[in-house]
Design an enzyme around this catalytic site. Structure first.
Site, mmCIF file in Angstrom:
data_model
loop_
_atom_site.group_PDB
_atom_site.id
_atom_site.type_symbol
_atom_site.label_atom_id
_atom_site.label_comp_id
_atom_site.label_asym_id
_atom_site.label_seq_id
_atom_site.Cartn_x
_atom_site.Cartn_y
_atom_site.Cartn_z
ATOM 1 N N PRO A 78 0.790 -1.227 0.000
ATOM 2 C CA PRO A 78 0.000 0.000 0.000
ATOM 3 C C PRO A 78 0.823 1.277 0.000
ATOM 4 O O PRO A 78 1.815 1.385 0.703
ATOM 5 C CB PRO A 78 -0.832 -0.106 1.287
ATOM 6 C CG PRO A 78 -0.122 -1.100 2.126
ATOM 7 C CD PRO A 78 0.526 -2.073 1.165
ATOM 8 N N ASN A 79 0.358 2.212 -0.806
ATOM 9 C CA ASN A 79 0.860 3.580 -0.922
ATOM 10 C C ASN A 79 2.189 3.695 -1.657
ATOM 11 O O ASN A 79 2.657 4.809 -1.898
ATOM 12 C CB ASN A 79 0.953 4.254 0.461
ATOM 13 C CG ASN A 79 -0.396 4.355 1.130
ATOM 14 O OD1 ASN A 79 -1.348 4.826 0.516
ATOM 15 N ND2 ASN A 79 -0.520 3.884 2.363
ATOM 16 N N ARG A 126 5.856 12.333 -2.656
ATOM 17 C CA ARG A 126 5.838 12.927 -1.308
ATOM 18 C C ARG A 126 6.927 12.293 -0.465
ATOM 19 O O ARG A 126 7.444 11.244 -0.803
ATOM 20 C CB ARG A 126 4.484 12.677 -0.623
ATOM 21 C CG ARG A 126 3.360 13.445 -1.243
ATOM 22 C CD ARG A 126 2.134 13.490 -0.345
ATOM 23 N NE ARG A 126 1.010 13.982 -1.141
ATOM 24 C CZ ARG A 126 0.188 13.201 -1.826
ATOM 25 N NH1 ARG A 126 0.318 11.905 -1.771
ATOM 26 N NH2 ARG A 126 -0.786 13.706 -2.541
ATOM 27 N N TYR A 145 11.933 8.661 1.556
ATOM 28 C CA TYR A 145 11.892 7.608 0.539
ATOM 29 C C TYR A 145 12.646 7.955 -0.747
ATOM 30 O O TYR A 145 12.711 7.120 -1.657
ATOM 31 C CB TYR A 145 10.431 7.277 0.203
ATOM 32 C CG TYR A 145 9.646 6.771 1.394
ATOM 33 C CD1 TYR A 145 10.003 5.582 2.022
ATOM 34 C CD2 TYR A 145 8.557 7.480 1.896
ATOM 35 C CE1 TYR A 145 9.299 5.111 3.120
ATOM 36 C CE2 TYR A 145 7.838 7.020 2.986
ATOM 37 C CZ TYR A 145 8.212 5.840 3.595
ATOM 38 O OH TYR A 145 7.515 5.374 4.682
ATOM 39 N N ASN A 156 8.071 -5.550 -0.575
ATOM 40 C CA ASN A 156 7.937 -4.372 0.274
ATOM 41 C C ASN A 156 6.455 -4.279 0.616
ATOM 42 O O ASN A 156 5.646 -3.794 -0.186
ATOM 43 C CB ASN A 156 8.419 -3.103 -0.425
ATOM 44 C CG ASN A 156 8.398 -1.906 0.529
ATOM 45 O OD1 ASN A 156 7.800 -1.974 1.606
ATOM 46 N ND2 ASN A 156 9.035 -0.820 0.138
ATOM 47 N N HIS A 175 3.685 -4.118 9.406
ATOM 48 C CA HIS A 175 3.550 -3.924 10.852
ATOM 49 C C HIS A 175 2.186 -4.356 11.391
ATOM 50 O O HIS A 175 1.934 -4.237 12.588
ATOM 51 C CB HIS A 175 3.801 -2.449 11.196
ATOM 52 C CG HIS A 175 4.946 -1.861 10.430
ATOM 53 N ND1 HIS A 175 6.236 -2.316 10.576
ATOM 54 C CD2 HIS A 175 5.012 -0.875 9.492
ATOM 55 C CE1 HIS A 175 7.043 -1.635 9.762
ATOM 56 N NE2 HIS A 175 6.320 -0.761 9.099
ATOM 57 N N ASP A 233 0.969 -15.408 7.309
ATOM 58 C CA ASP A 233 0.431 -16.754 7.066
ATOM 59 C C ASP A 233 0.520 -17.126 5.591
ATOM 60 O O ASP A 233 0.774 -18.289 5.249
ATOM 61 C CB ASP A 233 -1.021 -16.841 7.540
ATOM 62 C CG ASP A 233 -1.151 -16.842 9.065
ATOM 63 O OD1 ASP A 233 -0.125 -16.989 9.753
ATOM 64 O OD2 ASP A 233 -2.285 -16.675 9.552
ATOM 65 N N GLU A 287 12.220 -9.728 2.513
ATOM 66 C CA GLU A 287 11.487 -8.540 2.983
ATOM 67 C C GLU A 287 12.344 -7.314 2.701
ATOM 68 O O GLU A 287 13.539 -7.305 3.000
ATOM 69 C CB GLU A 287 11.244 -8.669 4.491
ATOM 70 C CG GLU A 287 10.613 -7.428 5.112
ATOM 71 C CD GLU A 287 10.442 -7.560 6.618
ATOM 72 O OE1 GLU A 287 10.741 -8.646 7.184
ATOM 73 O OE2 GLU A 287 10.015 -6.562 7.237
ATOM 74 N N HIS A 296 12.614 -2.916 2.809
ATOM 75 C CA HIS A 296 12.148 -1.575 3.144
ATOM 76 C C HIS A 296 13.129 -0.558 2.601
ATOM 77 O O HIS A 296 14.348 -0.717 2.746
ATOM 78 C CB HIS A 296 11.984 -1.405 4.658
ATOM 79 C CG HIS A 296 11.029 -2.399 5.218
ATOM 80 N ND1 HIS A 296 9.678 -2.303 4.997
ATOM 81 C CD2 HIS A 296 11.240 -3.541 5.896
ATOM 82 C CE1 HIS A 296 9.084 -3.354 5.555
ATOM 83 N NE2 HIS A 296 10.011 -4.118 6.098
ATOM 84 N N ILE A 297 12.585 0.483 2.019
ATOM 85 C CA ILE A 297 13.418 1.558 1.470
ATOM 86 C C ILE A 297 14.121 2.282 2.613
ATOM 87 O O ILE A 297 15.317 2.570 2.553
ATOM 88 C CB ILE A 297 12.530 2.536 0.660
ATOM 89 C CG1 ILE A 297 11.899 1.807 -0.525
ATOM 90 C CG2 ILE A 297 13.333 3.750 0.214
ATOM 91 C CD1 ILE A 297 10.757 2.562 -1.188
ATOM 92 N N SER A 298 13.371 2.586 3.651
ATOM 93 C CA SER A 298 13.912 3.294 4.813
ATOM 94 C C SER A 298 14.404 2.289 5.865
ATOM 95 O O SER A 298 14.045 1.109 5.825
ATOM 96 C CB SER A 298 12.820 4.180 5.424
ATOM 97 O OG SER A 298 11.734 3.394 5.898
ATOM 98 N N ARG A 341 7.015 1.032 13.736
ATOM 99 C CA ARG A 341 7.609 0.417 12.539
ATOM 100 C C ARG A 341 8.681 -0.613 12.908
ATOM 101 O O ARG A 341 9.296 -1.207 12.026
ATOM 102 C CB ARG A 341 8.225 1.488 11.631
ATOM 103 C CG ARG A 341 7.229 2.464 11.078
ATOM 104 C CD ARG A 341 7.861 3.419 10.074
ATOM 105 N NE ARG A 341 7.093 4.630 9.945
ATOM 106 C CZ ARG A 341 6.012 4.763 9.143
ATOM 107 N NH1 ARG A 341 5.627 3.769 8.387
ATOM 108 N NH2 ARG A 341 5.349 5.906 9.099
HETATM 109 O O1 CA2 Z 1 10.596 1.955 4.098
HETATM 110 C C1 CA2 Z 1 9.731 1.294 3.488
HETATM 111 O O2 CA2 Z 1 9.907 0.841 2.359
HETATM 112 C C2 CA2 Z 1 8.349 1.086 4.110
HETATM 113 O O3 CA2 Z 1 7.954 -0.251 3.823
HETATM 114 C C3 CA2 Z 1 7.424 2.065 3.431
HETATM 115 C C4 CA2 Z 1 6.025 2.089 4.014
HETATM 116 C C5 CA2 Z 1 6.072 2.241 5.539
HETATM 117 O O4 CA2 Z 1 4.756 2.133 6.075
HETATM 118 C C6 CA2 Z 1 6.964 1.192 6.175
HETATM 119 O O5 CA2 Z 1 6.995 1.412 7.560
HETATM 120 C C7 CA2 Z 1 8.367 1.279 5.620
HETATM 121 C C8 CA2 Z 1 5.226 3.277 3.441
HETATM 122 C C9 CA2 Z 1 5.054 3.217 1.967
HETATM 123 C C10 CA2 Z 1 4.370 4.468 1.514
HETATM 124 O O6 CA2 Z 1 5.271 5.170 0.679
HETATM 125 C C11 CA2 Z 1 5.050 6.484 0.417
HETATM 126 C C12 CA2 Z 1 5.918 7.066 -0.445
HETATM 127 C C13 CA2 Z 1 5.767 8.396 -0.763
HETATM 128 C C14 CA2 Z 1 4.728 9.129 -0.206
HETATM 129 C C15 CA2 Z 1 3.863 8.527 0.673
HETATM 130 C C16 CA2 Z 1 4.008 7.197 0.964
#
Ligand code: CA2
Length: 151
Positions: free
Chosen positions: A10-11, A18, A23, A79, A85, A92, A103, A105-107, A116
């Site tokens: 998602p997202n 943003r 990110y 991702n 979380h 499952d 797994e 994560h970008i951050s 997180r």
């Molecule tokens: O660091 C990551 O890749 C995350 O999986 C990104 C998720 C966040 O909920 C995880 O804790 C860490 C969020 C993805 C949403 O990405 C956006 C990018 C730009 C603007 C808004 C959201």
């Protein structure tokens, strides 16, 4: 040639629009191109997807398990976004599908808010990658190729 399946939750379709401080400025289309180059370098085909729907991600993981068992898939880079979380269902699905999964994560989620720090994905994953920015996708594909070639 085997395929690497890269799933985005998602997202992540908002990537590059943003929160560039967290990110980066690359879009999801840029990430797909990066993944294509990484797959080409490691002799893999790429299947790159994004969904904002938990059930769709689960269906794709089930398909991936069947494809890996049939020998056409090297594994999955996931991702899962915020579902990381929250989602026992994704945990499952990974276990149930028996799929090899990294797994991603970008951050660096461990340097961010406490909510997180816990992942439902990690116990079901073969490996975890976090904090390398979008370059982590290429590194995870290299890792998947390494795991697959060692089988
Ligand atoms: O660091 C990551 O890749 C995350 O999986 C990104 C998720 C966040 O909920 C995880 O804790 C860490 C969020 C993805 C949403 O990405 C956006 C990018 C730009 C603007 C808004 C959201």
């Amino acid at each position: 040639m085997k395929t690497a399946l890269v799933l985005n939750g998602p997202n992540l379709n908002l990537l590059g629009t943003r929160e560039p401080a967290v990110y980066g400025s690359a879009t999801l289309a840029d990430v797909e191109q990066l993944c294509l180059r990484a797959c080409a370098a490691h002799g893999l085909a790429l299947d790159f997807r994004q969904s904002n729907h938990e059930g769709e991600l689960i269906d794709w993981l089930h398909q991936a398990g069947r494809a890996e068992a049939a020998g056409s898939l090297a594994g999955v880079v996931l991702n899962a976004g915020a579902y990381t979380h929250t989602s026992v269902a994704l945990h499952d699905a990974i276990k149930g599908a028996g799929v090899t999964l990294i797994e991603l994560h970008i951050s660096n989620v461990h340097a961010r808010e406490a909510f997180r720090h816990h992942s439902y994905i990690s116990p079901a994953a073969k490996a975890v990658m976090a904090g390398f920015g979008v370059a982590g996708y290429g590194l995870a594909i290299a890792g998947l190729a390494q795991i697959d070639s060692a089988r």
